[in-house]
Structure formats: C-alpha cells, structure tokens
Design a protein around this motif. Structure first.
Motif, PDB file in Angstrom:
ATOM      1  N   ARG A  37      42.982  27.476  -7.708  1.00  0.00           N
ATOM      2  CA  ARG A  37      42.734  26.625  -6.551  1.00  0.00           C
ATOM      3  C   ARG A  37      43.131  25.178  -6.844  1.00  0.00           C
ATOM      4  N   LEU A  38      42.768  24.663  -8.006  1.00  0.00           N
ATOM      5  CA  LEU A  38      43.118  23.282  -8.354  1.00  0.00           C
ATOM      6  C   LEU A  38      44.632  23.118  -8.476  1.00  0.00           C
ATOM      7  N   GLU A  39      45.283  24.118  -9.063  1.00  0.00           N
ATOM      8  CA  GLU A  39      46.731  24.037  -9.245  1.00  0.00           C
ATOM      9  C   GLU A  39      47.453  24.017  -7.908  1.00  0.00           C
ATOM     10  N   SER A  40      46.978  24.816  -6.939  1.00  0.00           N
ATOM     11  CA  SER A  40      47.642  24.867  -5.637  1.00  0.00           C
ATOM     12  C   SER A  40      47.529  23.531  -4.903  1.00  0.00           C
ATOM     13  N   GLN A  41      46.529  22.724  -5.253  1.00  0.00           N
ATOM     14  CA  GLN A  41      46.333  21.435  -4.616  1.00  0.00           C
ATOM     15  C   GLN A  41      46.883  20.277  -5.449  1.00  0.00           C
ATOM     16  N   GLY A  42      47.496  20.589  -6.602  1.00  0.00           N
ATOM     17  CA  GLY A  42      47.997  19.530  -7.468  1.00  0.00           C
ATOM     18  C   GLY A  42      46.891  18.779  -8.174  1.00  0.00           C
ATOM     19  N   TYR A  43      45.779  19.457  -8.450  1.00  0.00           N
ATOM     20  CA  TYR A  43      44.605  18.805  -9.012  1.00  0.00           C
ATOM     21  C   TYR A  43      44.310  19.196 -10.459  1.00  0.00           C
ATOM     22  N   LEU A  44      45.214  19.853 -11.150  1.00  0.00           N
ATOM     23  CA  LEU A  44      44.966  20.168 -12.554  1.00  0.00           C
ATOM     24  C   LEU A  44      45.179  18.926 -13.415  1.00  0.00           C
ATOM     25  N   PRO A  45      44.291  18.631 -14.364  1.00  0.00           N
ATOM     26  CA  PRO A  45      44.538  17.523 -15.309  1.00  0.00           C
ATOM     27  C   PRO A  45      45.857  17.741 -16.028  1.00  0.00           C
ATOM     28  N   LYS A  92      12.777  27.903 -19.370  1.00  0.00           N
ATOM     29  CA  LYS A  92      13.353  26.751 -20.061  1.00  0.00           C
ATOM     30  C   LYS A  92      14.798  26.540 -19.618  1.00  0.00           C
ATOM     31  N   PRO A  93      15.184  25.295 -19.331  1.00  0.00           N
ATOM     32  CA  PRO A  93      16.567  25.033 -18.899  1.00  0.00           C
ATOM     33  C   PRO A  93      17.555  25.160 -20.051  1.00  0.00           C
ATOM     34  N   ILE A  94      18.700  25.766 -19.763  1.00  0.00           N
ATOM     35  CA  ILE A  94      19.782  25.903 -20.757  1.00  0.00           C
ATOM     36  C   ILE A  94      21.055  25.346 -20.145  1.00  0.00           C
ATOM     37  N   THR A  95      21.713  24.477 -20.874  1.00  0.00           N
ATOM     38  CA  THR A  95      22.975  23.883 -20.413  1.00  0.00           C
ATOM     39  C   THR A  95      24.064  24.174 -21.440  1.00  0.00           C
ATOM     40  N   LYS A  96      25.180  24.753 -20.991  1.00  0.00           N
ATOM     41  CA  LYS A  96      26.284  25.097 -21.887  1.00  0.00           C
ATOM     42  C   LYS A  96      27.600  24.597 -21.300  1.00  0.00           C
ATOM     43  N   SER A  97      28.470  24.135 -22.184  1.00  0.00           N
ATOM     44  CA  SER A  97      29.808  23.715 -21.760  1.00  0.00           C
ATOM     45  C   SER A  97      30.585  24.922 -21.264  1.00  0.00           C
ATOM     46  N   PHE A  98      31.279  24.744 -20.153  1.00  0.00           N
ATOM     47  CA  PHE A  98      32.053  25.825 -19.544  1.00  0.00           C
ATOM     48  C   PHE A  98      33.554  25.539 -19.583  1.00  0.00           C
ATOM     49  N   ILE A  99      33.952  24.353 -19.144  1.00  0.00           N
ATOM     50  CA  ILE A  99      35.375  23.995 -19.062  1.00  0.00           C
ATOM     51  C   ILE A  99      35.545  22.545 -19.498  1.00  0.00           C
ATOM     52  N   THR A 100      36.674  22.269 -20.135  1.00  0.00           N
ATOM     53  CA  THR A 100      37.021  20.891 -20.496  1.00  0.00           C
ATOM     54  C   THR A 100      38.436  20.594 -20.011  1.00  0.00           C
ATOM     55  N   GLY A 101      38.601  19.461 -19.352  1.00  0.00           N
ATOM     56  CA  GLY A 101      39.916  19.014 -18.910  1.00  0.00           C
ATOM     57  C   GLY A 101      40.198  17.632 -19.464  1.00  0.00           C
ATOM     58  N   LYS A 102      41.485  17.318 -19.625  1.00  0.00           N
ATOM     59  CA  LYS A 102      41.862  16.013 -20.164  1.00  0.00           C
ATOM     60  C   LYS A 102      43.134  15.528 -19.481  1.00  0.00           C
ATOM     61  N   THR A 103      43.177  14.232 -19.213  1.00  0.00           N
ATOM     62  CA  THR A 103      44.392  13.620 -18.685  1.00  0.00           C
ATOM     63  C   THR A 103      45.023  12.745 -19.755  1.00  0.00           C
ATOM     64  N   LEU A 104      46.338  12.645 -19.723  1.00  0.00           N
ATOM     65  CA  LEU A 104      47.044  11.865 -20.739  1.00  0.00           C
ATOM     66  C   LEU A 104      46.771  10.369 -20.608  1.00  0.00           C
ATOM     67  N   GLY A 105      46.783   9.887 -19.360  1.00  0.00           N
ATOM     68  CA  GLY A 105      46.553   8.460 -19.146  1.00  0.00           C
ATOM     69  C   GLY A 105      45.102   8.090 -19.386  1.00  0.00           C
TER      70      GLY A 105
END
Length: 468
Positions: A37-45, A92-105
């Motif tokens: 979905r992000l790629e189709s909109q030009g929204y991928l980092p 008890k609440p549990i929080t885990k990393s799911f996805i990481t994105g990065k931009t060059l700039g």
C-alpha cells in the motif's frame, strides 16, 4: 481503501450471512500488505523498510494488538520510523518492535516526509476518521531530498491533478510516479478513474484492471478484468497473486474460476509472487490448482516452488514440502535437499527422504554438511537408514564421508550397494588410515557374507521331494 486487519474472519457454518473469528494473520502477511500500500502511493522510505526478524517464520500478530509509530532523527544519520505492536498478556502491557524504516536524508523536510509516512501507516490500520488535507512532495521521491512538503487547498489540488493527468498522457516514463501522486491525492482507484476518465487518455481495460489490483479495489476489478482476459489473463494472474491480503486472494480466485488455462511460466511467476508476500493460503491454493490450470505441468513444479520459498520464506517451504505427494518430491530438484540439509532440519529432511527425493549429483555436498561435525553425523545415519537417496555409483559422496571420518555413515553407504573396491580405484591415495582400515574390514565382512549366501544350498531333499 479498507483498513488492514490483524485478524481473520470467515462465514459462519451456522449462518453464512454472519462472520466468525478465524484466528490471527501472520505478521509477514500484514507487513507485505502494508508495504504494498505504501509503495503504490510513493510512501516507502528511500533507504529501507524492514520487518523485525522476530516476527519471521509464520509468527502471528497477537490477539487484540494495537499499532503505533514513532519518528525521529537517527543517532548518527538519517531519519528513522519505528512501528510497534502493543498488546496485553496476563494483564501486563507488552510492546515489541514490528517494522523499522529509514530515509537517507536528515534535514527538516525529510523529517516532515517521514511523519507523513507515519500518518499513512496509522490510517492504514485505524482508518481515515475525517477529511484530512492531502499532502504531496514536490520535486520527486527517489533523488530529491531537498523538496518541500506543502499543504494544498482543494482548488490547488484541482490544478495539480489536471497537470498530472496531462503529464501522464504525454510522458510515459513518468507514468508510475504520476499515478502514485494521483492516487495519493484522489484517495482511491474509483476517484482516480473518475478524474482521468474525463479526458481522452490511453487507459485500456487492462490498464484499469491493473490499477484496481494495485489499489485493492475489488468492485472495480470485478467490473474490469473480464474485458481484459482474452489478451492479458497471464499478466492479470501475476498481478493479483502479488497483491497482499484478502482482496488479493479474492482477485486471484476470480481469475482461476474464469480462466481454464495459463502458461506455465506465468503460473510459476504468480506462485513466486504469492511466496514473496508470504501468503501461504494463496500459495497453497495456487499449487493445489496448478495441475488443472497448466497444461503438461512440469513434474518438478511443486518441488521447485518449495526450493524457491526456502530461500527467504522457510515456513512456507516446509508447508509446501509437507503437502507434496511422493511423485512431486521424487521429481523435486536435488538442491532442495541440500538447502534443508544446510539448516540441519531433521524433520524436513526426513519428510523429503521418505517421500523419495534424490540427492542427485550434489549428494556429496549434503553428506559433507551432515558429517563435517561429529555431532551431526546421526542425521546422515538416520536418513540413510530410512531410504538410500545416494546413487550406488556416487563415489564422491562416499569420499566426502571418508574425508570427515564418518565411519558409520560410510558403512551404511557400503551396505546400500556401493562398491568399496571401485572407490579405491578412483581414490587410491588416502590419508585417513583408521577410517579406511575400518571400512576395509567392513567390506571384507560384506563380501564374506555375500559369498556364504551364494554357496548356501538352494534346495534340500525330504522324502524324495525337492523343496526349492
């Protein structure tokens, strides 16, 4: 567009008009749908957008999990977008990393754009609860990191849309980026086609069907794809197979129902697309239907798909192996056995061997991997006891085991029909003295037992009768 769900629903057996809970979706499947979905909109980092490895191998999204994003400058460079899952276990609440994105700039404009991507992700899962102003980045996505994020009024949007539509008609090379901007500004494929349909653009029914696949507009796809089947059935199947989520499965199913036959190359590409988005349900269905939709399907087809899946989607590969018939595994490429052996996965190896896979010309590589460490030799022994998958004249396989001093494995090869005298003629110079001596003694015992069997009487007299 519809929001991306974490759980699955199916028609109730008691009342098909109602839906009932059918379990959680695999994390990889959810990630691939979001990425598409992000790629189709030009929204991928522009640097990367990756799922955390802890969610691989078919791990499912926890029940009642929620999703949220954080965006900030990196410690040394770039701008980072982190997507987290949060749920409760035992209160008890549990929080885990799911996805990481990065931009060059790493300037303020890049930070603004990453926040827009964060917003797009939030809307993908939580929906667009209001009429938000649209945002676009002027100046390109890939190369220009000094663009500006600007707010557009409705009148300004209209001006930009008209300019983009005209550009799409005149500049074919800019079509992809133009369509991304148009979809981002108009919101959906329906609105997009309403906009461009007012002008004499060169949009065929096939073009429109492909756009419907990309945007996940099932109703538009149902209307358009029948008009494009005659010349583009193969291409439509590949596109639908690569569309993540429930909508992609429904599009694929529609094509398989309406089209009797596909080219094997296209069907193969469709299966690879489904594997690539980690959609085992779609992969399983495509493989199940392959024989009835591909004329003269290659005997090795299912095994090749398992081998391709094993490169990056091992959980799917193992499920494919489990579902294959003995005939399909017998015809599978020998590299599949080698791939599984590299992981030392005894369960998968045993399944392959029991179903008749051949080690082929690279059996020596498999045996080398299974005997290079003494602690792993039991794997090779158990597999050879289950079934002889090494050719009786494959002396390179025996040589690999001798080099690794795997005496018991070598004995099993000799018991299975290898000729030790022939081996010594091919490999006359050996330094593994103790191993060779042990095998020489074992070979002598085998020959002695064979000679005794040949000399044993084949009949005996009893009361004037000869019993054969």
């Amino acid at each position: 567009m519809d929001i991306i769900e974490f759980d699955r629903w199916k028609p109730s057996a008691d009342d098909p008009r109602k839906l009932e809970y059918a379990g959680q979706r695999p994390a990889r499947e959810v990630f691939e749908e979001l990425k598409h979905r992000l790629e189709s909109q030009g929204y991928l980092p522009d640097e990367y957008f990756l799922m955390d490895f802890n969610w691989e191998n078919g791990r499912k999204i926890p029940k009642d999990a929620d999703i949220f994003c954080t965006t900030d400058y990196g410690g040394s460079e770039g701008v980072y977008l982190d997507v987290y899952l949060k749920w409760y276990e035992d209160g008890k609440p549990i929080t885990k990393s799911f996805i990481t994105g990065k931009t060059l700039g790493e300037n303020g404009n890049d930070l603004d754009r990453m926040f827009l991507i964060s917003s797009a992700i939030t809307k993908a899962f939580h929906g667009d609860h209001a009429t938000h102003a649209r945002y676009i980045k002027i100046g390109g996505v890939e190369d220009d990191t000094s663009g500006r994020v600007v707010h557009l009024s409705q009148q300004e949007e209209k001006v930009i849309i008209e300019a983009l539509v005209e550009q799409r008609e005149r500049q074919e090379e800019a079509m992809s980026q133009t369509e991304q901007l148009l979809r981002r500004m108009t919101g959906s494929i329906t609105a997009y086609m309403d906009t461009v349909g007012q002008r004499p653009l060169r949009l065929s029914d096939y073009d429109r069907a492909i756009l419907a696949v990309q945007d996940g507009e099932l109703s538009a796809f149902k209307e358009l794809y029948p008009k494009a089947l005659k010349d583009h059935a193969d291409d439509l199947l590949i596109a639908a197979a690569g569309r993540p989520g429930t909508v992609g499965r429904k599009m694929t199913l529609l094509l398989l129902v309406d089209v009797e036959q596909f080219q094997e190359t296209a069907y193969r590409a469709a299966c690879l697309k489904a594997i690539g988005i980690d959609d085992f349900e779609k992969v399983s269905f495509l493989l199940e239907q392959a024989g009835s939709h591909v004329p003269d399907l290659s005997a090795s087809f299912h095994g090749e798909m398992a081998s391709e899946a094993y490169l990056e989607h091992r959980s799917i590969a193992k499920e494919i192996i489990k579902g294959c018939s003995e005939e399909q595994i017998t015809a599978a490429p020998p590299r599949l056995l080698e791939q599984v052996a590299a992981d030392k996965d005894f369960h998968a190896l045993s399944t392959l061997v029991k179903k008749g896979i051949s080690g082929g010309p690279n059996a020596w590589r498999v045996l080398h991997m299974l005997t290079c460490q003494k602690s792993d030799c039991w794997l090779a022994e158990e597999l050879l006891k289950e079934r002889m998958w090494v050719a009786a004249d494959d002396y390179s396989a025996l040589h690999a085991c001798i080099q690794n001093n795997a005496v018991d494995v070598c004995k099993l090869l000799l018991d299975g029909g290898m000729d030790f005298d022939q081996y010594l003629q091919r490999y006359p110079y050996e330094e593994n003295g103790k191993t060779l001596q042990a095998l020489t003694d074992h070979w002598a015992e085998l020959k002695a037992a064979q000679e005794q069997g040949e000399q044993a009487p084949s009949s005996q007299e009893a009361g004037g009768m000869i019993l054969g």
